[in-house]
Design an enzyme around this catalytic site. Structure first.
Site, PDB file in Angstrom:
ATOM      1  N   ASP A 146      -1.003  -4.665   5.508  1.00  0.00           N
ATOM      2  CA  ASP A 146      -1.861  -5.539   4.928  1.00  0.00           C
ATOM      3  C   ASP A 146      -1.681  -5.983   3.938  1.00  0.00           C
ATOM      4  O   ASP A 146      -0.710  -5.078   3.080  1.00  0.00           O
ATOM      5  CB  ASP A 146      -2.967  -4.723   5.099  1.00  0.00           C
ATOM      6  CG  ASP A 146      -3.140  -3.743   5.318  1.00  0.00           C
ATOM      7  OD1 ASP A 146      -2.315  -2.303   5.432  1.00  0.00           O
ATOM      8  OD2 ASP A 146      -4.352  -2.746   4.905  1.00  0.00           O
ATOM      9  N   GLU A 147      -2.384  -6.688   3.333  1.00  0.00           N
ATOM     10  CA  GLU A 147      -2.090  -6.872   1.982  1.00  0.00           C
ATOM     11  C   GLU A 147      -1.083  -6.955   1.029  1.00  0.00           C
ATOM     12  O   GLU A 147      -0.746  -6.530  -0.359  1.00  0.00           O
ATOM     13  CB  GLU A 147      -3.333  -6.328   1.109  1.00  0.00           C
ATOM     14  CG  GLU A 147      -5.027  -6.364   2.258  1.00  0.00           C
ATOM     15  CD  GLU A 147      -6.198  -5.703   1.300  1.00  0.00           C
ATOM     16  OE1 GLU A 147      -6.835  -5.722   0.821  1.00  0.00           O
ATOM     17  OE2 GLU A 147      -5.343  -4.004   0.718  1.00  0.00           O
ATOM     18  N   ASN A 148       0.549  -7.577   1.819  1.00  0.00           N
ATOM     19  CA  ASN A 148       0.719  -7.496   0.361  1.00  0.00           C
ATOM     20  C   ASN A 148       1.419  -8.540   0.016  1.00  0.00           C
ATOM     21  O   ASN A 148       1.332  -9.330   0.604  1.00  0.00           O
ATOM     22  CB  ASN A 148       2.470  -6.664   1.300  1.00  0.00           C
ATOM     23  CG  ASN A 148       3.989  -7.763   0.860  1.00  0.00           C
ATOM     24  OD1 ASN A 148       4.094  -6.902  -1.220  1.00  0.00           O
ATOM     25  ND2 ASN A 148       4.802  -7.710   1.494  1.00  0.00           N
TER      26      ASN A 148
ATOM     27  N   ILE B 193      -5.594  -3.995  -4.563  1.00  0.00           N
ATOM     28  CA  ILE B 193      -3.978  -4.026  -3.996  1.00  0.00           C
ATOM     29  C   ILE B 193      -3.630  -3.861  -5.386  1.00  0.00           C
ATOM     30  O   ILE B 193      -3.326  -4.572  -6.471  1.00  0.00           O
ATOM     31  CB  ILE B 193      -4.015  -5.609  -3.539  1.00  0.00           C
ATOM     32  CG1 ILE B 193      -5.588  -6.030  -2.388  1.00  0.00           C
ATOM     33  CG2 ILE B 193      -2.816  -5.618  -2.630  1.00  0.00           C
ATOM     34  CD1 ILE B 193      -5.956  -7.225  -2.498  1.00  0.00           C
TER      35      ILE B 193
ATOM     36  N   HIS C 212       0.971  -1.208  -0.328  1.00  0.00           N
ATOM     37  CA  HIS C 212      -0.116  -0.097  -0.209  1.00  0.00           C
ATOM     38  C   HIS C 212       0.971   1.109  -0.359  1.00  0.00           C
ATOM     39  O   HIS C 212       0.711   2.325   0.708  1.00  0.00           O
ATOM     40  CB  HIS C 212      -0.756  -0.088   1.689  1.00  0.00           C
ATOM     41  CG  HIS C 212      -1.845  -0.906   1.075  1.00  0.00           C
ATOM     42  ND1 HIS C 212      -3.585  -0.680   0.043  1.00  0.00           N
ATOM     43  CD2 HIS C 212      -2.550  -2.707   1.321  1.00  0.00           C
ATOM     44  CE1 HIS C 212      -4.082  -1.155   0.692  1.00  0.00           C
ATOM     45  NE2 HIS C 212      -3.395  -3.090   0.882  1.00  0.00           N
TER      46      HIS C 212
END
Ligand code: ACM
Length: 686
Positions: free
Chosen positions: A318-320, A281, A255
């Protein structure tokens, strides 16, 4: 009757009302831990005075002034003393405030207070100033009125929070939120006793804070929409005066596009990078194998740390997906050499390095739940967003944690859903030490689909119910009673400048091209924005797309649709025999039946409304079905199968979202039609 007889009669009448019912007449939210009614009431008049002893004089003086300003504005009374009297002074008509100590605005702050209202005086005492702030909000929620004027019921309240961490996340990156938006939301948070403002300051779509060490961060990463350090200080101080801690979030290593626009060498793949304009993402990720990354982040954190006095510091996490890591041979080599077997292990390595930097700055790290936290210090606080099991897993593994799963207010779910999302349900079998590590929770206002004009309407009033979930005992969970009090808090929040209600009319006026909004409002009152994850279709949204359509004006869990649904439930429960329910339903249905012809005139002149034309027609069609069902019930004649099936088709059609909105009334009518259809329906029994 002589006076003493009147008093006796009043006493008998009051004592005849059970305490639980009298409690249901209070407009308190969150509901305090202990409420006991006393005899009589305190009448408010212009001589009302507040005296303050103890605590931090400056902070309490300002807090009392704010409360008295709201009180005078609400009542129209010309209060003679708007400033509190400082020091011991009990010879007043008013409220005696005593704070035992200033206290500190920190995780372990004591927020308890005791508020006693008697007919001759009011006393508010607390261990700390924050307790006084909480008590003042309760005090203001207790104002009541009758023909004689304004008064406070005589009452004794002992109160303290159930959870220590009761937060609201605001994403100021997907859409920037100016300072005044944050301030009014901080006011609202304080009004419902929330105590953590989680400030999501960096994202793919924007880097929102001024950085002097690395100015290209905000200069190239923000489109000019960022907070100066002066503004950051102003918000932190504003929050602090309201007993709210500010926890900044610098989301890393993913992000992260907006950081890399100005500093592409920190990325895991060659640039150039530009500010992301889509939602989703994305790949740009910090390179965790370069020492330069840590040198940069250490200097950055060193500059930021003094701006945020709170102990806690959110690193995102988050969300890597690690796509850039997979594709970079140097990173792969590093992973092999360091025995980092997968991307989770590499992210864990990154987190441990960040933790060391933050420890030097005396900060405790907070992060989103990922699978990459096996070796982190147990001081780390984990914010659970992927399901409540991850909350319990983290707590069992010895981490303190926060629940956000179930508090995603951006998704447009009902107040009831969020309200019942108890971090520790009544029937929990978690061991006490595990329970103690659950610090509380946070509502999350992700900002893909909100701007300054609409954000309040997504946060409020539903977040007041979340605030109650996190403050009040778990046994306070009656839905009907919650909704009753929510309606009251909803309109009181406007007093603080919140725009969730007033912008509604304004947006409808704009949509209607300044025509009369009555028909448009009648329609929008019973629709709801679609569940957010379903909204990307048919538009692929971009950050500069309009937030001025009907879906944006429409509000989550709209009251009219909810009340109509409750009426349908009651009608079914009472077998259609209750005339007042029948009449109320008819009233709504008749209004909706004729609404489309009125609204279509406005749609003709306002093309922006075209996308809801079919939906508006569906409302009128559904209303006709509803009226016919009521007619059948009244006559005691069950309609035949073919008729029922035909209506069912029309209703199903109406349930298909249009303009990214859902017609909630169609769901209520489907329920009613299903009841009509069922072989043992009570509706046609004599
Ligand atoms: C998150 O919602 N990505 C924390």
């Amino acid at each position: 009757m002589i006076c003493s007889q009147i008093i006796l009669l009043t006493f008998l009448l009051l004592s005849a009302i059970p305490a639980s019912e009298r409690k249901n007449s209070l407009n308190l939210m969150p509901m305090p831990e202990k409420v006991e009614f006393l005899q009589g009431e305190f009448r408010l008049d212009s001589t009302f005075t507040v005296s303050v002893t103890g605590g931090n004089e400056v902070l309490l003086n300002k807090a009392v002034l704010r409360i008295l300003k709201r009180l005078t504005d609400r009542t129209g009374l010309f209060l003679l003393n708007l400033s509190p009297r400082i020091g011991l002074d009990d010879n007043i008509h008013g409220m005696l405030i005593n704070s035992k100590s200033p206290g500190k605005n920190e995780l372990e702050m004591d927020e308890s207070y005791s508020l006693i209202i008697k007919s001759e005086e009011i006393s508010l005492t607390a261990q700390t100033d924050v307790g006084i702030l909480r008590g003042l909000e309760t005090f203001l929620q207790l104002v009541d009125a009758d023909q004689q004027g304004y008064f406070f019921p005589a009452i004794k309240i002992e109160d303290k929070p159930r959870f220590k961490w009761r937060g609201l996340l605001m994403d100021v990156c997907r859409h920037f939120m100016p300072v005044e938006v944050l301030k009014r939301n901080l006011d609202a948070m304080a009004a419902v006793k929330m105590n953590v403002f989680h400030w999501h300051l960096t994202e793919d779509q924007g880097f929102r804070i001024e950085c002097k060490t690395y100015p290209k961060l905000h200069e190239l990463g923000s489109d000019g929409f960022y907070y100066t350090q002066q503004e950051i200080k102003e918000i932190v101080s504003y929050a602090g005066e309201r007993g709210i801690r500010v926890v900044p979030e610098f989301d890393l290593p993913g992000h992260a596009t907006s950081w890399l626009v100005g500093y592409p060498k920190l990325a895991s793949a060659p640039g150039p990078y530009s500010i992301e304009r889509n939602w989703g993402i994305f790949d740009p990720t910090f390179d965790p194998t370069k020492e330069e990354t840590y040198e940069f982040l250490e200097k950055f954190f060193q500059e930021m740390a003094p701006l945020f006095p709170d102990k806690f510091w959110h690193i995102g996490g988050d969300e890597n997906k690690g796509h850039q890591w997979d594709a970079n041979p140097e990173i792969q080599k590093f992973m092999k050499a360091n025995n980092l077997t997968d991307n989770h292990a590499l992210q864990n390595y990154f987190n441990i390095r960040l933790e060391k930097i933050l420890n030097k700055l005396d900060k405790t790290m907070v992060g989103w739940y990922t699978d990459a936290q096996p070796n982190l210090d147990k001081k780390y606080v984990i914010q659970s967003w992927k399901g409540r099991n991850s909350l319990y897993e983290s707590a069992r593994n010895g981490y303190r944690c926060l629940l956000s799963h179930g508090f995603y207010i951006d998704l447009i779910q009902s107040t009831e859903y969020h309200y019942l999302n108890d971090p520790i349900p009544q029937d929990s079998i978690l061991a006490e030490d595990v329970q103690n590590r659950i610090l509380g929770g946070e509502a999350t206002m992700w900002a893909e689909f909100v701007g300054p004009e609409t954000v309040d309407s997504r946060i409020w009033p539903r977040t007041a119910a979340i605030a109650e979930r996190l403050w009040s005992p778990g046994t306070v969970n009656d839905l009907k009673e919650m909704y009753r009090r929510l309606d009251e808090i909803d309109f009181r929040l406007e007093e603080l400048g919140l725009t969730h209600n007033k912008n509604y009319d304004m947006m409808l006026r704009r949509l209607a091209g300044n025509a009369d909004i009555d028909a448009l409002k009648t329609f929008v009152d019973v629709i709801e924005p679609q569940y957010t994850y379903a909204r990307d279709h048919p538009h692929v949204f971009k950050s500069y797309y309009p937030l001025t359509r009907v879906v944006d004006a429409a509000r989550p869990d709209p009251r009219t649709a909810r009340k109509f649904d409750q009426l349908v439930d009651s009608l079914i429960i009472h077998s259609g025999k209750n005339h007042s329910e029948m009449d109320a339903l008819k009233g709504w249905l008749n209004r909706w039946k004729d609404n489309h012809s009125k609204l279509s005139e406005i749609i003709k002149k306002s093309p922006i409304l075209k996308e809801i034309e079919i939906q508006s027609q569906n409302l009128s069609r559904c209303a006709v079905i509803g009226l016919q069902i009521l007619e059948h019930i009244k006559k005691g004649i069950k309609p035949d199968e073919t008729w029922i099936n035909n209506q069912s088709e029309i209703i199903k059609n109406a349930q298909i979202p249009k303009g990214e909105t859902e017609l909630l009334v169609a769901n209520s009518l489907e329920k009613l039609l299903n009841e009509v259809k069922s072989s043992d329906s009570r509706l046609f029994k004599p």
